[in-house]
Design an enzyme around this catalytic site. Sequence first.
Site, PDB file in Angstrom:
ATOM      1  NE  ARG A  30      -2.322  -1.512   3.298  1.00  0.00           N
ATOM      2  CZ  ARG A  30      -2.751  -1.375   4.549  1.00  0.00           C
ATOM      3  NH1 ARG A  30      -3.902  -0.797   4.806  1.00  0.00           N
ATOM      4  NH2 ARG A  30      -2.021  -1.819   5.544  1.00  0.00           N
ATOM      5  CG  ASN A  48      -4.278  -4.435   2.609  1.00  0.00           C
ATOM      6  OD1 ASN A  48      -3.858  -4.356   1.456  1.00  0.00           O
ATOM      7  ND2 ASN A  48      -3.485  -4.455   3.675  1.00  0.00           N
TER       8      ASN A  48
END
Lengths: 758, 330
Positions: A30, A48
């Site tokens: 990320r 996520n």
Amino acid sequence: MARVLARPIESRVRRLRLRVRGTVQGVGFRPFVYRLAREMRLSGFVLNDSEGVLIEIEGLDPDRFGEAIRTRAPPLARIDAVDVLELPPTGGGRFEILDSLDGRSATRIGADAAICAECRRELTDPGSRFFGYPFVNCTQCGPRFTITSALPYDRAQTSMASFSMCDACAADYVDPESRRFHAEPVACPECGPSLSHPVAELAARLEGGAIVALKGVGGFHLFCDARNDAAIARLRRRKAREEKPFAVMVRDIAAARQLAQLTDAEEFLLTSPASPIVLVEAVAGKLSNLVAPGLGRIGLIVAYSPAHLLLFDELSRLSPHCPPALVATSANPGGEPLVADNADAELRLSAIADLIVTHDRDIVARADDSVMQIVDGAPAFIRRARGFVPEPVDLGADGPSVIATGTDFKNTVCVTRGREAFLSQHVGGLDNAEAIRFQREAATHLCSILDVTLEFAVCDLHPDFRSVRMGESFGLPVMPVQHHLAHVAAVAAEHRLAEPVLGLALDGHGLGTDGSSWGGEMLAVEGHRWLRAGSLMPLPLPGGDRAAREPWRMGVAALQAANRIDLARALELAHSGVARLAAMFNRGMRTPVTSSLGRLFDAVAAISGVRLVQTYEGQAAMEFEALVRAPRCLPGGYAINDGVLDFRPLILCLAEAGMCGTDAADLFHGTLIAGLADWAASGAASLGTRQVALGGGCMMNRVLATGLAQALRECGLEPYLPRLVPANDGGVALGQAAHARQVIMAKRASGEQSPTCA
Amino acid sequence: LSHGAGGRAMGQLIEGIFHKAFDNIWLRAGNDQSAFTVPGGRMVMSTDGYVVSPLFFPGGNIGSLAVHGTINDIAMAAARPLYLSASFIIEEGFPLADLERIAESMGVASRGAGVPIITGDTKVVERGKADGVFISTSGVGVVPDGLDLRADAARPGDAVILSGSIGDHGIAVMSKRENLEFDAAVVSDSAALHGLVTAMVEAGGRQIRLMRDPTRGGIAATLNEIASQSKVGFHIDEEAIPVKPEVAAACELLGVDPLNVANEGKLVAVAAPEGAKAILAAMRAHPLGREAAVVGHVVADDDCFVQMATSFGGGRIVDWLSGEQLPRIC
Ligand SMILES: [Fe+3]
Ligand SMILES: [Mg+2]
Ligand SMILES: [Zn+2]
Ligand SMILES: [Zn+2]
């Protein structure tokens, strides 16, 4: 050839939704996406969720972003698929990292990774708060699989749950610009785990010749000085490990180069994040002869945890003249699984180690060091554990979830989910209670980190295998799969071979469908259908398993099979049992027979005087292989009749000529390769395929595997070797699972209710 | 022997052989059944079929085995065996002389044990429908007051006592079958154990939790059976288990584990720790228990593992086998 054509820069704002699947959580994915989006001046978000990572981006030319995700992904990420959907633009703004929508994340837990370059730097930087800290880690490195108990992968589900982050660590954890953004095991001297003893003490004891047990990533290691004969002899005595080779750990690749002649491929493996033990050609005279007696190759491993690095730096300080080298072996009392628990270490290691060094980060899932070697130019596993588990094997198609329980040797367990097969870490031989419990522990852990609902259990045919009883214990329909079929199916599965495939299972022993001992098999496999197309000429197996430990028995048996039991006289001086066994054969004693290639190796190693009694499994074959210089083929050394490959002429030649050492090893390997290639070529021709899958424990012999693959290519065939799982029984569970799924899906397709197979 | 026509004469011939060999008042009475009075207390009854190849082996034959085996099954309840029955399936063409030898040794075994065979039956079947002769024996016995031995009675801490050397019977049969010759001949241990049991009961009856005769599958099968029935584990000490040198040598050559080899004159007793010493002493004073030894103890173990400490300090699992010892090592 033209590469990517220059693309006109779009002037239109577009929005894309990207769904990324693979190992993309807990690996710094990320923050990477965040930085990439900012760099490309895109707005949107990343999060996520239970399927992986979901990204939306908006701006000019967003397609470049999709490409960059693949090409610039963080080193530990593994992208299986990126699905892209065009959306209407919603208007700009910042790019953000969002919390997962349903609170669930982590579809896959990553493998443990060796300390990264950045953490290495911090470890030795007096200005860093991680200076000298044996547990420094980040999203690019550190423990994952070994500290995680269940999905989803976040700190509460790891053994770091008991350590609460200090302010500095907590700040890193939520900072998308930090390497420690959502690094679940993040810790520093202020707030994290610590070693029970100062590293300096450890180093001083090792320097003084002591045996030290050190708790590491996947379990305890036993360390001692690899140049100290007395220390190694003591370790061998205490571990009841007479001659089985030990691995040697060094600080870095530069130190490794001084101990061995390394190829580029070997260096690449040694320094990879998985950091396995790699079998390499030793430079003579650099280490104690007790490290790997009788073998020219040694297992090297490069320090992979911060604690290892600190230890090596201390050792270098104590003796600066030559780079330190330590015997590094899994800490376990003879044959049992490695110890990973502090209390267990006191109980089981105090008779072996002079000093036991623990730490307070619990190991949730034990994992040995993985062991690899380069075979036919590419990496191959000998043992698959830390650094690779739980990376899946892609089976290429969806199917039912099954659990396969492997065999009782070098046991691993395999669980499938969707199109993926997850092989457990190496469990080992199931001949002791600890190992049987470890197998259950490994299976349970694997299921809990995969979150699957199992439909079938798959196991071997052997009625007395513990692994079979485990398969029967799940309360699921049980599907037995023949051992050598599983060996071949494992190779076919990882290479996703389209049918039909000719499989050579070159192996020790496995129970055949006819109740006899198999081990040198030619199988024709087409999807879920298969047949035994041929085998090696069976030899007597006097004393069953005893013959596998005592090659002299196979030596006598091979001469009996060649109708020249009289030649056993040459062996009588070498072993007291020879005369009696020969007499028993003369009286007409019946024995089981085996078509095993492993036992043929034993026979020939005995006949040529290389080894009559083994102190560890595979010793005769390994020592015999170590003698090879230039394999050559004995004309007429083999015969093929009705699919049966008969090496009796070769056996007779070796015995009659009293050939020993390198001559025998060269002639045997050369003739074996020629015979197997010839045999496979005729088998492939009648099956109408060019694909030849090579599996079984004998494929760990590099001379044989490399030579056979080469010879098959010269016949116009396409050889496939096991690359993702071990060729030995450590890979059988994958083949069991893959084959059983084929059977289940075929039966479902034909409308049958309850599939069975054998 | 012939089957079919002339059956009546043949039947009488066979009956004659057995009556002569077993001779006692019950058989002489010539009834289709035998009546006997039972002493008070709990009775036990057991039955077993005997199929062995070869029929004659060093130290015995199928007949003596059939007598000893059923006596021992009764004795393992700490009972005193009283009466036996015997039934025979005989293959057509089986030599009469062999049948006479078998009957004779059954008579000797039964008289030696003091347990008469009081009823029986014979059938002759077509060639190929049987392998020589099959024997089935049943028996009844009476349990002394206050004793109740049960398979689920083993408790952690209990001692495991073995009455003598293991593997003799299985190796004797195997070597005869395979025509093997060893430096010293191996003789079956086939014997009736109720005398030994009586001595044990007198020495410490209430301390005996349970007993088993480790026949087929050897002590490995017996200990695993007890472990799963009692929901406990065993720790066994390899060095404490008596194995005759000639048996050990044969096992090594054949590649079999003596723990998995059959015995026909041995027993395994699980005893409370406080009684083990007295029981062991009583066993050692009896001719069939001279080599008796404490070979391990019961441990708490949910997995019911039987583990053996090996000479180098490790422990290996002692497993029961489904049949003959198949190779395992890959
Ligand atoms: Fe195998
Ligand atoms: Mg019985
Ligand atoms: Zn790092
Ligand atoms: Zn901290």
